[in-house]
Scaffold this active site. Structure first.
Site, mmCIF file in Angstrom:
data_model
loop_
_atom_site.group_PDB
_atom_site.id
_atom_site.type_symbol
_atom_site.label_atom_id
_atom_site.label_comp_id
_atom_site.label_asym_id
_atom_site.label_seq_id
_atom_site.Cartn_x
_atom_site.Cartn_y
_atom_site.Cartn_z
ATOM 1 N N GLY A 208 38.664 51.690 40.902
ATOM 2 C CA GLY A 208 37.401 50.982 41.043
ATOM 3 C C GLY A 208 36.496 51.653 42.045
ATOM 4 N N ASN A 209 35.508 50.927 42.503
ATOM 5 C CA ASN A 209 34.567 51.447 43.487
ATOM 6 C C ASN A 209 34.161 50.323 44.436
ATOM 7 O OD1 ASN A 209 32.091 50.108 42.305
ATOM 8 N ND2 ASN A 209 32.704 51.386 40.561
ATOM 9 N N ARG A 210 33.297 50.628 45.381
ATOM 10 C CA ARG A 210 32.980 49.692 46.454
ATOM 11 C C ARG A 210 31.717 48.880 46.206
ATOM 12 N NH1 ARG A 210 32.590 53.400 51.535
ATOM 13 N NH2 ARG A 210 32.062 51.403 52.497
#
Length: 400
Positions: A208-210
């Site tokens: 995923g990412n932030r």
């Protein structure tokens, strides 16, 4: 300076009691509020309550204080009219220009921004007559906030619940801040993606990412205040639903693609603010991947995810549709952004530099908005809503 003049219309629904909280927020923030209820509304909250909370006289009839011509003067002097709750009956009267009481007369004479916050049972909201009345009001420039989903009267639940008064107040605040200028997205349908996709590796882990989704939600809130019908597709966010937006959820890039393409079919503009994972694991492990003592983990094979922005830009399911992308960069920000704009084929690309405490998860943002026409618009560091409004400014010029 004179206090902003707000007319709070209240029609006859059980949610009328919630308008007391909206009235409190408006008066405590320095607005001079005149409450104009319908006769039916007074069955739920009495005249004395409205008068005491607003500090102004309350009437439902055009025959009271005739010498002051209230059926004309109230609307003429208003900086904003907000009707909360707005019943199906009130929406129908407003759409057809009926004027049988003080509130409907006020709506006809008002030349300021007008907000309707509907509240009714799901079947009434979904009825073709109500949908057509709402569409008519939106075409004329009124802001009709999408109702919330939740508990209704009795044991019923569904779409039709009055949005939280705090959220309605925020819509009113944004509209008052914009002043008398028209709702320039009225009658338009905009689709916004927000958050970050997650690509499952096994039942426990994901890539995923932030991205928090805050910029996408700011775009949704500002679009509502500018009169748009907003579809917000959120990927893995933990934010309260923005009042007035039709919220849909997605998890992976594939799910986001499906939801965006479906919603974009009749959209005037699509803004891809979500951080979509470029890759996903080639193989999904049905059981949790265990670490082996003394052994390094096996290499993780990845495959590319679909490029939703490029696909949207190429397909343009609706003629004249404006497509906006986002580019999060860490180095050679503008050079990479210009190359990405050409590669994606979108109309606008919002380029921002990301890093620790920058963009992701923050309440502020700064960016350069690149246009396919060669334009570059720098937006200085500030609230994400300020950037959102600047994006809509540029979208509006292209829609025109």
């Amino acid at each position: 300076m004179a206090r902003p003049q707000v007319v709070l219309g209240v029609s006859g629904g059980i949610a009328a009691y919630k308008a007391c909280e909206l009235l409190r927020r408006l008066t405590e923030s320095g607005h001079d509020v005149r409450v104009v209820p319908t006769e039916s509304a007074l069955h739920f909250v009495g005249e004395a309550t409205w008068s005491a909370l607003s500090g102004n006289p309350v009437s439902t009839r055009v025959w009271d204080d005739v010498h002051q011509v209230p059926h004309v003067r109230i609307g003429q002097g208003a900086d904003l009219v907000v009707v909360a709750p707005a019943t199906a009956d009130l929406l129908a009267k407003a759409a057809h220009g009926l004027a049988d009481d003080l509130l409907t007369n006020t709506l006809l004479t008002a030349r300021c921004p007008v907000v309707f916050a509907p509240a009714m049972h799901t079947e009434m909201w979904e009825h073709p007559a109500t949908r057509e009345n709402v569409a008519t009001l939106r075409r004329r420039g009124a802001v009709v906030i999408e109702p919330a989903v939740g508990r209704l009267t009795g044991a019923d639940s569904g779409k039709g619940r009055l949005p939280d008064p705090a959220d309605i107040f925020e819509v009113c605040r944004r509209m008052l801040a914009r002043g008398p200028q028209p709702a320039d997205l009225a009658g338009r349908h905009v689709v916004i993606s927000a958050g970050g996709t997650r690509e499952p590796l096994d039942p426990v882990r994901y890539l995923g990412n932030r991205s928090s989704g805050k910029q996408g939600y700011a775009l949704a809130r500002t679009a509502v205040a500018r009169g748009a019908r907003v579809t917000l597709i959120a990927a893995n966010t933990a934010l309260p639903d923005p009042a007035g937006a039709d919220l849909r959820t997605a998890g992976t890039a594939e799910q986001l693609r499906e939801a965006v393409l479906k919603a974009a079919a009749d959209a005037d503009a699509v803004v891809m603010a979500a951080a979509v994972a470029d890759f996903r694991p080639a193989v999904y492990a049905t059981g949790k991947i265990k670490k082996q003592e003394g052994a390094d983990p096996a290499p993780l094979a990845l495959v590319r995810n679909p490029d939703i922005l490029a696909e949207l830009s190429a397909a343009r399911p609706r003629p004249g549709q404006v497509v906006v992308g986002f580019a999060a960069e860490t180095d050679d920000v503008l050079a990479n952004g210009r190359a990405k704009l050409v590669r994606k084929g979108c109309d606008l690309l919002v380029v921002n530099e990301v890093g620790e405490h920058r963009a992701f998860g923050s309440e502020e943002n700064e960016a350069v908005i690149l246009g396919a026409d060669g334009s570059e618009t720098a937006v200085p560091y500030g609230p994400k809503e300020a950037l959102a409004d600047r994006i809509w400014d540029l979208v509006v010029t292209r829609l025109a």
